[in-house]
Scaffold this motif. Structure first.
Motif: not given
Ligand SMILES: Nc1ncnc2c1ncn2[C@@H]1O[C@H](COP(=O)(O)OP(=O)(O)OP(=O)(O)O)[C@@H](O)[C@H]1O
Ligand SMILES: [Mg+2]
Lengths: 237, 404
Positions: A39-47, A26-27, A220-222
């Motif tokens: 609230n929703a938190l989405t993002g690709p697997s491993g993000s 996490l950056h 969330l991405v990367d």
């Protein structure tokens, strides 16, 4: 905007791989959830969605950054204090329900209260039963998790998360393991609880349709949050 | 009062792992049973053996000083020529004073002057070499309770009456009412009337002991007014050696306790005790390892549940206590069952194994002190054995548990 239930300021998390190499997962996450929001938190697997949720849930500590829950700072406090803060403020719902197989539905719902050594068993039982009927399982209170369907188990897990009336519920892919219909039911249930009881929800999901029905969406991405607008436009494409 | 969280979880987890729980419970039960059974068996048998040995023996015997030792101190030249004088009987100097001294010594409960020496007894053509025991019955029976061993007639040695063992009676072909002739080494003769037969559970003594009153024996053995030894009984059996040494220092006489005259037996018994202690230590270690290994496995199996509990706000200390409690439960439950089992075993053994004469070698009784000790030790061992797995459970990272 009402008082924030959760504030993240420049949260970073690194994991050591082997003995020397460290990777940052996490950056520098900044996030504020207002009390009573959905609230929703989405993002690709491993993000890093689960990682972020675990940090918010005080199950692990960030490498750096400030994390405030319900106005409580979480840096430099002992493990016991973290545990206490977690117990008082956070309810968890996991993808794989994680009910205790040795206990029946009612006991599972009551477990948070049992852990906190409730003083009034009668009141706790009544409350747990009312939660079970709220999730539509009043009649299944005596059943063991293995005797229930995945959707039912997830409902029990939600009832359990509500047991101590926490101001914040963290759900990590609560519908990930369910069919569309059951997933929709669970989602509605959470929305209803949010609306009637004012409990803040942060739900990790891969289901963009469900996410779209949330008040706020975080993507969330990367290991970095993108603007919800980008997310919205991305969704349109 | 609701069952506390730790109890509830400890018991449910145990029930969940039924097979493991039963196995380790059986292990603890067996271990405790073995320890209690062995200890009880050995204690009782040792007690029985000592009782047997001492039932026909004084705890302390006072004899005249060996003359040889006196001579040795006098001259070096004669020492080469010395032979124990053995043959002629000697009396203890001023034995009345010694009796008085012994009576006034705390810890000594009976004092019996005895005039004893080798004689021949004859009846018709049969002749046997025996020991004539001249005693004062009231004193002597406090040391060797002859009344208990009488199988025929009575223990009454007034006048020229005598009491002999059943085996001697058989050898001589005599019974109550018969007269036997006693001949001393100085060729003094005396006829005695048999009024009682005893069986002291010792064939050798049954053949050897011929009782008479002290007066008569003194005359026959040619120590008028003297006694050849003084027999003592003590209150605390294992104080005998110490008391004997004290009297020896005070009188300079030849004084020996049963502990010295039976040192071989005592050695054997103490070796047995050492062996038993070794067995106990090993059983405790094995049981502890058993509990620990079952709990280690259980902690690994319950990893996920522990993670969830921690996520729901369970403290490390609570998780620790769940597993410590399990150890304590194994220990306590196992010791309770083990005590019952050992009692069953003792009962069985007491019925199967009897001494040759048919009497009980030991009784199936449990020393409550031993039982309580065993329970406490088992509980503590259970908790200690659970310490490592419990700490492992408490230290477990909830995230790892939930992710996996
Ligand atoms: N304990 C750990 N040690 C090392 N790396 C880790 C650890 N936990 C997570 N990671 C890494 O952090 C990254 C983010 O993982 P995380 O589980 O948060 O992703 P996610 O967004 O929840 O994915 P998914 O949608 O598949 O559940 C991954 O690359 C993962 O390998
Ligand atoms: Mg995840």
């Amino acid at each position: 905007m009402s008082t924030p239930i959760l504030e993240l300021i420049d949260i970073r998390k690194s994991y050591a791989i082997g003995t020397s190499v460290e990777t940052e997962v996490l950056h520098g996450i900044n996030m504020t959830l207002s009390s009573g929001s959905f609230n929703a938190l989405t993002g690709p697997s491993g993000s890093g969605k689960s990682t972020l949720l675990n940090l918010i849930g005080l199950l692990e500590s960030p490498t750096s950054g400030t994390l405030r829950i319900n106005q409580h700072d979480t840096q430099n406090i002992t493990d016991a204090e973290l545990t206490k803060l977690r117990g008082q403020n956070i309810g968890f719902v996991f993808q794989f329900h994680h009910l205790l197989p040795a206990f029946n539905a009612l006991e599972n719902v009551m477990m948070p209260a049992i852990i906190h050594q409730y003083s009034d068993k009668q009141a706790a039982t009544t409350h747990a039963k009312s939660l079970l009927s709220a999730v539509g399982l009043a009649d299944a209170w005596h059943k063991k998790p293995s005797e229930l369907s995945g959707g039912m188990q997830q409902r029990i897990a939600i009832a359990r998360a509500l047991m101590l009336k926490p101001p914040l519920i963290l759900a990590d892919e609560p519908t990930g393991n369910l069919d569309t219909h059951a997933a929709d039911d669970i989602f509605k249930l959470m929305k209803q609880i949010n609306e009637t009881q004012g409990i803040t929800f942060l739900i990790v999901t891969h289901d963009t349709k469900l996410a779209a029905r949330c008040q706020n969406r975080y993507h969330l991405v990367d290991g970095a949050l993108t603007h919800p607008e980008d997310f919205a436009s991305e969704n349109l494409n | 009062m609701p069952l506390s969280f730790e109890w509830l979880l400890a018991i449910r987890f145990l029930k969940e792992g039924k097979m493991q729980s039963w196995l380790i419970l059986a292990g603890v039960t067996g271990g405790v049973a073995i320890i209690i059974f062995l200890t009880q068996l050995i204690n009782q048998l040792q007690g029985t053996i000592i009782d047997r040995v001492l039932s026909s023996q004084a705890h302390i015997v006072i004899k005249p000083t060996e003359e040889t030792t006196i001579r040795q101190q006098n001259t070096l030249i004669t020492s080469a020529l010395i032979q124990p004088r053995g043959q002629r009987l000697r009396s203890i100097d001023q034995w009345e004073n010694i009796v008085q001294l012994a009576r006034n010594t705390p810890g000594i409960k009976a004092v019996s002057p005895v005039a004893t020496g080798p004689v021949f007894v004859r009846h018709n053509l049969a002749s046997k070499s025996v020991a004539l025991l001249g005693i004062m019955p009231t004193e002597y029976t406090k040391i060797v309770n002859m009344y208990r061993y009488m199988v025929k007639g009575r223990f009454d040695i007034t006048g020229d009456q005598t009491v002999i063992g059943t085996d001697l009676a058989k050898d001589l072909g005599v019974t109550i009412g018969d007269r036997i002739q006693v001949t001393t080494e100085d060729n003094q003769q005396q006829n005695l009337t048999i009024v009682g037969l005893f069986d002291i559970n010792n064939k050798d003594l049954n053949k050897r002991w011929v009782f008479s009153n002290l007066r008569l024996a003194q005359t026959l053995l040619n120590i008028p007014g003297g006694v050849s030894n003084i027999d003592l009984a003590v209150v605390q059996l294992f104080q005998a050696k110490q008391l004997a040494q004290r009297l020896k220092a005070q009188t300079g006489l030849d004084i020996e306790s049963w502990m010295e005259s039976n040192s071989g037996l005592l050695n054997a018994l103490s070796n047995q005790t050492v062996t038993n202690n070794l067995i106990r230590v090993f059983v405790v270690i094995i049981v502890a390892l058993g509990i620990a290994s079952v709990l280690v496995v259980s902690v690994v199996q319950k990893q996920k549940e522990i993670g969830i509990l921690r996520a729901m706000g369970a403290k490390r200390a609570q998780v620790l206590r769940i597993f410590l409690l399990q150890g304590a439960i194994f220990g306590t439950l196992g010791s309770t069952l083990g005590i019952s089992l050992s009692f069953g075993l003792l009962t069985l053994f007491s019925l199967i194994y009897k001494s040759p004469d048919g009497s009980m070698l030991f009784t199936a009784q449990l020393d409550p002190k031993l039982a309580i000790m065993a329970s406490i030790v088992a509980m503590i061992v259970g908790i200690l054995a659970a310490l490592v797995p419990a700490r492992r459970a408490a230290r477990m990272d909830p995230v790892q548990a939930i992710r996996s």
